[in-house]
Design a protein around this motif. Structure first.
Motif, mmCIF file in Angstrom:
data_model
loop_
_atom_site.group_PDB
_atom_site.id
_atom_site.type_symbol
_atom_site.label_atom_id
_atom_site.label_comp_id
_atom_site.label_asym_id
_atom_site.label_seq_id
_atom_site.Cartn_x
_atom_site.Cartn_y
_atom_site.Cartn_z
ATOM 1 N N ALA A 2 0.838 -1.203 0.000
ATOM 2 C CA ALA A 2 0.000 0.000 0.000
ATOM 3 C C ALA A 2 0.877 1.258 0.000
ATOM 4 O O ALA A 2 1.980 1.248 0.527
ATOM 5 N N THR A 3 0.361 2.306 -0.601
ATOM 6 C CA THR A 3 1.045 3.607 -0.540
ATOM 7 C C THR A 3 0.133 4.594 0.173
ATOM 8 O O THR A 3 -1.063 4.676 -0.124
ATOM 9 N N LEU A 32 -4.291 6.676 -10.951
ATOM 10 C CA LEU A 32 -3.701 6.475 -9.627
ATOM 11 C C LEU A 32 -3.701 5.008 -9.241
ATOM 12 O O LEU A 32 -4.725 4.343 -9.311
ATOM 13 N N GLU A 33 -2.549 4.539 -8.841
ATOM 14 C CA GLU A 33 -2.496 3.217 -8.204
ATOM 15 C C GLU A 33 -3.187 3.385 -6.854
ATOM 16 O O GLU A 33 -3.303 4.510 -6.358
ATOM 17 N N PRO A 34 -3.619 2.292 -6.217
ATOM 18 C CA PRO A 34 -4.306 2.453 -4.933
ATOM 19 C C PRO A 34 -3.501 3.351 -3.986
ATOM 20 O O PRO A 34 -2.299 3.176 -3.823
ATOM 21 N N LEU A 35 -4.197 4.348 -3.432
ATOM 22 C CA LEU A 35 -3.509 5.338 -2.597
ATOM 23 C C LEU A 35 -4.409 5.729 -1.430
ATOM 24 O O LEU A 35 -5.575 6.073 -1.633
ATOM 25 N N GLY A 93 2.028 6.354 12.534
ATOM 26 C CA GLY A 93 2.712 5.123 12.133
ATOM 27 C C GLY A 93 1.786 4.041 11.596
ATOM 28 O O GLY A 93 1.951 3.578 10.451
ATOM 29 N N PRO A 94 0.780 3.622 12.362
ATOM 30 C CA PRO A 94 -0.077 2.517 11.889
ATOM 31 C C PRO A 94 -0.846 2.844 10.608
ATOM 32 O O PRO A 94 -1.262 1.941 9.889
ATOM 33 N N LEU A 95 -1.015 4.154 10.322
ATOM 34 C CA LEU A 95 -1.747 4.519 9.094
ATOM 35 C C LEU A 95 -0.855 4.429 7.856
ATOM 36 O O LEU A 95 -1.324 4.543 6.732
ATOM 37 N N VAL A 96 0.442 4.297 8.092
ATOM 38 C CA VAL A 96 1.391 4.233 6.961
ATOM 39 C C VAL A 96 2.178 2.924 7.074
ATOM 40 O O VAL A 96 3.344 2.896 7.459
ATOM 41 N N ARG A 128 10.660 -2.347 4.640
ATOM 42 C CA ARG A 128 10.331 -2.617 3.239
ATOM 43 C C ARG A 128 9.642 -1.386 2.650
ATOM 44 O O ARG A 128 9.074 -0.587 3.391
ATOM 45 N N GLY A 129 9.681 -1.275 1.326
ATOM 46 C CA GLY A 129 9.052 -0.126 0.668
ATOM 47 C C GLY A 129 9.905 1.120 0.808
ATOM 48 O O GLY A 129 11.097 1.038 1.058
ATOM 49 N N TRP A 130 9.297 2.260 0.625
ATOM 50 C CA TRP A 130 10.059 3.518 0.638
ATOM 51 C C TRP A 130 9.320 4.605 1.401
ATOM 52 O O TRP A 130 8.122 4.527 1.618
ATOM 53 N N ARG A 131 10.094 5.640 1.765
ATOM 54 C CA ARG A 131 9.535 6.825 2.421
ATOM 55 C C ARG A 131 10.043 8.057 1.696
ATOM 56 O O ARG A 131 11.245 8.153 1.414
ATOM 57 N N ARG A 132 9.170 9.011 1.416
ATOM 58 C CA ARG A 132 9.563 10.221 0.683
ATOM 59 C C ARG A 132 9.065 11.477 1.402
ATOM 60 O O ARG A 132 8.008 11.437 2.036
ATOM 61 N N LEU A 133 9.830 12.537 1.259
ATOM 62 C CA LEU A 133 9.474 13.809 1.884
ATOM 63 C C LEU A 133 9.318 14.858 0.777
ATOM 64 O O LEU A 133 10.191 14.986 -0.076
ATOM 65 N N VAL A 134 8.206 15.599 0.813
ATOM 66 C CA VAL A 134 7.962 16.593 -0.236
ATOM 67 C C VAL A 134 7.867 17.985 0.386
ATOM 68 O O VAL A 134 7.111 18.179 1.351
#
Ligand code: BG6
Length: 472
Positions: A2-3, A32-35, A93-96, A128-134
């Motif tokens: 999930a993203t 959009l992929e599931p977001l 945290g649990p939401l992401v 696992r997966g990635w984290r990004r800051l905008v």
């Protein structure tokens, strides 16, 4: 996996006016992929309140079918209230659970604090997966504050995780600059100082402050438009062809242009920069107040509402070619372009007077189009020439255009950095402007009437035989 996109400062204008409408349009186009989207802000709102607030910002939700799509989309919206403390942010945290994007739709002075707090809350890193800051411009206030911001961000985030938005990089014409330059054989051999006489980049607005007086009075046109948006248009006009299409190569080339800009001498800023401030006038038949009479603006403010610069790029390609950049509020037209003037021909063998120079113009506003201004024979007897414009609208019939935010949000989701600024681009832009910022701490901007072409003093930047193109 999930993203999840978490928007910090989600009750503000940026989220409702630009981010969510862009995400919703991408959703309706099935792009959009599931977001999952989580709004986060100080306001003690319920999820329903947040959704109702966002819904008001989506244009044209009328039909039953639209509302059905909206209801599907909004089932992916969540809201949490909280401050920027790591303890509170930890609750996200649990939401992401997997991939996460943290979009700081916050006042810029909170970027550093928020980036650090997200890191301390452990949201910057997962197994696992990635984290990004905008984050979105302005990145700092000057070179020193931009460097402080970089350090703050990099305490918890790696450069590859950071996406710095300059929304002009998502505009179609900006992206077309690169395609047009490098996809046309005829252009590259003449894209240099042997054939180009000057480049003018203009972004004129009829708009005033739009209620943003607090920010604008501290920023001014130089910081608001030239340091970032116009500087980007300039680097893309001037950069060398890329060997491969990659974000790193592109950004490297842009930095290379900025590094080649001839430093503006501290004692001669007036020869390279002009500032203006609008006075009262009529816009569209409506009387508008002068800048100093705008609500909230201190009566002696010396903030620039117009700024113009001249640069020279000291490299092989651009030696001696002036690049002129200017932008202003409350000007005569909402008009923007990148205009490239070619050198004159050595004289026609037809016994005529001087033939006017060619221009290639990438118009951004009022309409996106490309104009090539050329000379051709005037119909009739004899061999007179006249100027004609070969023009094409950027968008052809039946084509779909995407807004800057739609483009850039897709890139962030896909992890493509090409249209985002690297920290050194930001810092080089500030470095170039340092002498101007220092000089403008004293003195006053030149007044110009609202609904005009800007201050008369802008003419002093021009080289002999050159003049600003009219705003039309
Ligand atoms: C913003 C500036 O970054 O860009 C505004 O803060 C300006 O002052 C705006 O009006 C112009 O961009 P656009 O895409 O709305 O024309």
């Amino acid at each position: 996996m999930a993203t999840t996109l978490v928007i910090l400062g989600a009750t503000g204008d940026l989220t409702r006016r630009l981010l969510l409408p862009a995400l919703y349009r991408l959703y309706t186009l099935d792009l959009l992929e599931p977001l999952e989207i989580v709004g986060y802000a100080m306001e003690d709102w319920s999820r329903e309140q947040f959704i109702a607030h966002i819904k008001e910002g989506i244009p044209g939700l009328e039909s039953h079918h639209d509302l059905k799509t909206w209801n599907e989309f909004s089932s992916h919206l969540e809201y949490r209230s909280g401050d920027l403390s790591p303890e509170k942010l930890k609750e996200l945290g649990p939401l992401v659970p997997d991939n996460g994007i943290f979009y700081l739709a916050l006042p810029p002075q909170l970027f550093g604090q928020a980036a650090e707090a997200l890191g301390k809350a452990g949201l910057n890193d997962i197994q696992r997966g990635w984290r990004r800051l905008v984050i979105e411009k302005p990145f700092g206030w000057d070179l020193a504050s931009a460097q402080v911001l970089r350090e703050q961000i990099h305490r918890e985030w790696d450069e590859e995780q950071v996406y710095r938005i300059d929304h002009f990089l998502g505009k179609e014409t900006t992206q077309n600059l690169m395609v047009f330059r490098f996809a046309n054989r005829f252009l590259e051999p003449i894209w240099n100082s042997a054939h180009i006489a000057q480049v003018q980049i203009t972004y004129a607005e009829t708009l005033g402050l739009e209620g943003r007086w607090r920010y604008y009075d501290a920023a001014g046109a130089l910081r608001d438009m030239l340091q970032n948006h116009l500087m980007q248009l300039f680097t893309l006009t001037a950069l060398e062809p890329l060997s491969v299409w990659s974000a790193e190569v592109l950004r490297e080339h842009k930095v290379e242009v900025l590094r080649s800009v001839r430093p503006i001498p501290e004692g001669a800023v007036d020869r390279f920069a002009v500032r203006g401030q609008y006075t009262a006038g009529l816009i569209g038949g409506r009387a508008v107040p002068g800048y100093l009479q705008e609500p909230g603006i201190p009566p002696h403010s010396r903030t620039d509402t117009f700024a113009a610069l001249k640069f020279y790029v000291d490299n092989w390609r651009w030696q001696g070619v002036p690049f002129y950049l200017r932008s202003g509020k409350r000007m005569a037209a909402s008009y923007a372009e990148i205009a490239v003037q070619f050198r004159p021909v050595p004289g026609l063998p037809l016994g005529q007077r001087e033939t006017p120079c060619n221009w290639l113009v990438f118009q951004i506003k009022p309409s996106e189009q490309m104009d090539l201004i050329v000379n051709a024979k005037r119909p009739g007897l004899g061999f007179e020439d006249r100027q004609v414009t070969l023009t094409t609208p950027y968008l052809q019939e039946g084509e779909t255009e995407f807004s800057a935010y739609e483009q850039l949000l897709m890139d962030i989701l896909e992890g493509d950095h090409a249209q985002f600024l690297r920290f050194d681009e930001v810092e080089w832009s500030w470095r170039i402007l340092e002498p101007v910022l220092a000089a403008w701490k004293t003195g006053h901007p030149e007044p110009y009437e609202a609904n005009s072409e800007g201050p008369a003093a802008q003419a002093r930047l021009m080289e002999p035989g050159q003049s600003w193109r009219p705003l039309s």
